[in-house]
Design an enzyme around this catalytic site. Structure first.
Site, PDB file in Angstrom:
ATOM      1  CD  GLN A 110     -54.646  24.413  22.386  1.00  0.00           C
ATOM      2  OE1 GLN A 110     -53.637  25.056  22.114  1.00  0.00           O
ATOM      3  NE2 GLN A 110     -55.777  25.008  22.754  1.00  0.00           N
ATOM      4  CG  HIS A 151     -50.812  26.451  18.629  1.00  0.00           C
ATOM      5  ND1 HIS A 151     -51.000  27.784  18.366  1.00  0.00           N
ATOM      6  CD2 HIS A 151     -51.764  26.115  19.548  1.00  0.00           C
ATOM      7  CE1 HIS A 151     -52.005  28.245  19.096  1.00  0.00           C
ATOM      8  NE2 HIS A 151     -52.487  27.249  19.813  1.00  0.00           N
ATOM      9  CD  GLU A 186     -50.636  24.978  26.610  1.00  0.00           C
ATOM     10  OE1 GLU A 186     -50.378  26.193  26.531  1.00  0.00           O
ATOM     11  OE2 GLU A 186     -50.560  24.206  25.628  1.00  0.00           O
ATOM     12  CG  HIS A 187     -55.021  23.786  26.581  1.00  0.00           C
ATOM     13  ND1 HIS A 187     -53.854  23.907  25.860  1.00  0.00           N
ATOM     14  CD2 HIS A 187     -55.494  25.034  26.766  1.00  0.00           C
ATOM     15  CE1 HIS A 187     -53.620  25.192  25.631  1.00  0.00           C
ATOM     16  NE2 HIS A 187     -54.589  25.899  26.171  1.00  0.00           N
ATOM     17  CG  ASP A 199     -56.419  28.809  23.259  1.00  0.00           C
ATOM     18  OD1 ASP A 199     -55.761  28.606  24.292  1.00  0.00           O
ATOM     19  OD2 ASP A 199     -56.482  28.003  22.318  1.00  0.00           O
ATOM     20  CG  HIS A 227     -27.444  36.632  63.442  1.00  0.00           C
ATOM     21  ND1 HIS A 227     -26.281  36.790  62.752  1.00  0.00           N
ATOM     22  CD2 HIS A 227     -28.427  36.499  62.505  1.00  0.00           C
ATOM     23  CE1 HIS A 227     -26.525  36.736  61.452  1.00  0.00           C
ATOM     24  NE2 HIS A 227     -27.832  36.565  61.281  1.00  0.00           N
TER      25      HIS A 227
END
Length: 437
Positions: free
Chosen positions: A259, A262, A327-328, A363, A422
């Site tokens: 990761q 990236h 995230e992971h 992924d 109402h």
């Protein structure tokens, strides 16, 4: 290459205090994004063109990619790549079809409530560019939208150096069934999707990962009530690998790296209670990074978000993961330790268990969307699902007897709130001279 954190001997409160804080409240991105959003809102296509020239160094006269160019891209890619795209799309579609909810009917004493999940009319998907190509993200965003029943899906992708969207990305758009593709990147893409321009019609929902500027742009347009966005902050990528001595060091190392490649802004952690495993994995990381063609991106991620945490055991490792809310999350331990860790995880975008389950499978082909919560938003956010492209509508029907039964409660509550109309809305219906048929 990873900053070492010795968290052994700490109680849960002290452990949390020892972890590096998140830094989302940066006025730089917030103000810069606001300027981009305002420019596109006021200037439309002309502003998008100027911002693309400024940030990407490309003059794009018209943003929309012709439909015939998208269709031709499928035949232009390598047959093996096309087959992989089609296989991935099929798996993603199959998984997300299991998320569809049939209409429901609820009955209680004459009250009938029909519930249905209604797709939005138009969805916008953002796919990053620049450091790599992301045809997988085209599939992971567009396919769930189409499974949800969204009739129109607009895709925004940053233009390449030649001013075009890469053929591979267009091929994925064709395989997914995207309605239209636009050569726009960054916060200006989110602005175009949210506000609309002369060329890009506004959408109802914007999804997709991106850098901090893209994620901040989504947050701001959602805050204005312009579009819906998933609650999770889908920013730079993250991973925590929890492993013990049973994990092959080479596998744990490559999973910390995968990761990080990236690029900057993400986080990459290795957590263990085994010092020998820590040393072996660090050595493997150094060797693999040195040989990687993406060494600069990996080292940039490690410099700002790379950590090796030594903890007392599986329970403490799970506690670190819950505080970071990655995230992971990968768990590569013996069976007992894996069960302990996984059983205690409360906050993570996606969890991958065992030596045969790398995050890279998620992924591309596992099925769930790889658009996942980052920056700690896994505490309350989830992976992208079909629910992000639908809204629940309830159709409520009562007969006269049912209304008569609940009217006293409605009237009492309405008067308690100081809302006499109402109360009148039920009383008038039940008055003998104004009975509803």
């Amino acid at each position: 290459m990873l900053a070492r954190l010795d968290l052994r001997g700490l109680d849960p409160a002290s452990l949390a205090a020892a972890l590096p804080p998140l830094t989302l409240d940066d006025d730089g991105p917030r103000l810069a994004v606001r300027q981009v959003l305002d420019a596109v809102r006021a200037g439309g296509d002309a502003a998008v063109r100027e911002l693309t020239a400024r940030f990407d160094g490309i003059d794009v006269a018209t943003t929309r990619v012709p439909d015939e160019v998208i269709a031709a891209a499928v035949d232009a890619v390598d047959p093996e790549v096309r087959a992989a795209l089609e296989a991935a799309a099929a798996g993603i579609e199959d998984f997300h079809r299991h998320q569809l909810r049939p209409p429901t009917t609820y009955r209680r004493d004459g009250i009938v409530i029909e519930g249905r999940a209604q797709p939005v009319d138009r969805a916008g998907c953002y796919v990053p560019g620049g450091r790599a190509l992301y045809p997988s993200t085209v599939l992971m965003t567009a396919v769930p939208a189409l499974v949800a029943g969204v009739p129109e899906v607009a895709l925004c992708v940053p233009p390449g150096p030649d001013g075009e969207v890469p053929t591979l990305t267009l091929a994925a758009a064709a395989v997914a069934g995207v309605t239209e593709v636009h050569r726009i990147g960054g916060a200006q893409a989110i602005a175009a999707l949210a506000y609309g321009t002369e060329t890009v019609r506004p959408v109802d929902v914007v999804v997709g990962p991106g850098n901090v500027y893209v994620a901040e742009a989504k947050r701001q347009v959602a805050g204005e009530g312009r579009v819906g966005v998933p609650s999770a902050f889908a920013g730079p990528s993250e991973v925590i690998v929890i492993a013990d001595g049973s994990a092959p060091a080479a596998l744990a190392a490559v999973d910390v790296i995968l990761q990080a490649e990236h690029g900057p802004g993400g986080r990459a952690w290795f957590v263990t209670w085994d010092e020998e495993a820590a040393d072996a994995v660090l050595a493997e990381i150094a060797e693999q990074v040195a040989a990687s063609p993406r060494r600069a991106d990996i080292e940039s991620t490690f410099a700002s978000g790379g950590y090796l945490a030594l903890v007392d055991g599986p329970e403490a490792a799970a506690e670190v993961a819950n505080h970071v809310a990655p995230e992971h999350l990968e768990v590569i331990c013996d069976a007992a330790a894996s069960a302990t860790v996984v059983g205690r995880i409360r906050h993570a975008g996606a969890v991958f268990v065992g030596p045969w389950s790398p995050a890279s499978v998620g992924d591309y082909v596992a099925g769930p969307s790889h658009v996942l919560p980052t920056a700690g938003t896994a505490r309350f956010g989830s992976a992208l699902t079909v629910a992000d492209f639908t809204k629940d509508i309830h159709v409520v029907t009562l007969d006269r007897d049912a209304l008569a039964a609940v009217a006293p409660h409605v009237a009492v509550l309405a008067e308690a709130e100081g809302l006499p109309a109402h109360a009148d809305s039920v009383r008038r219906r039940l008055a003998p001279t104004e009975a509803a048929t």
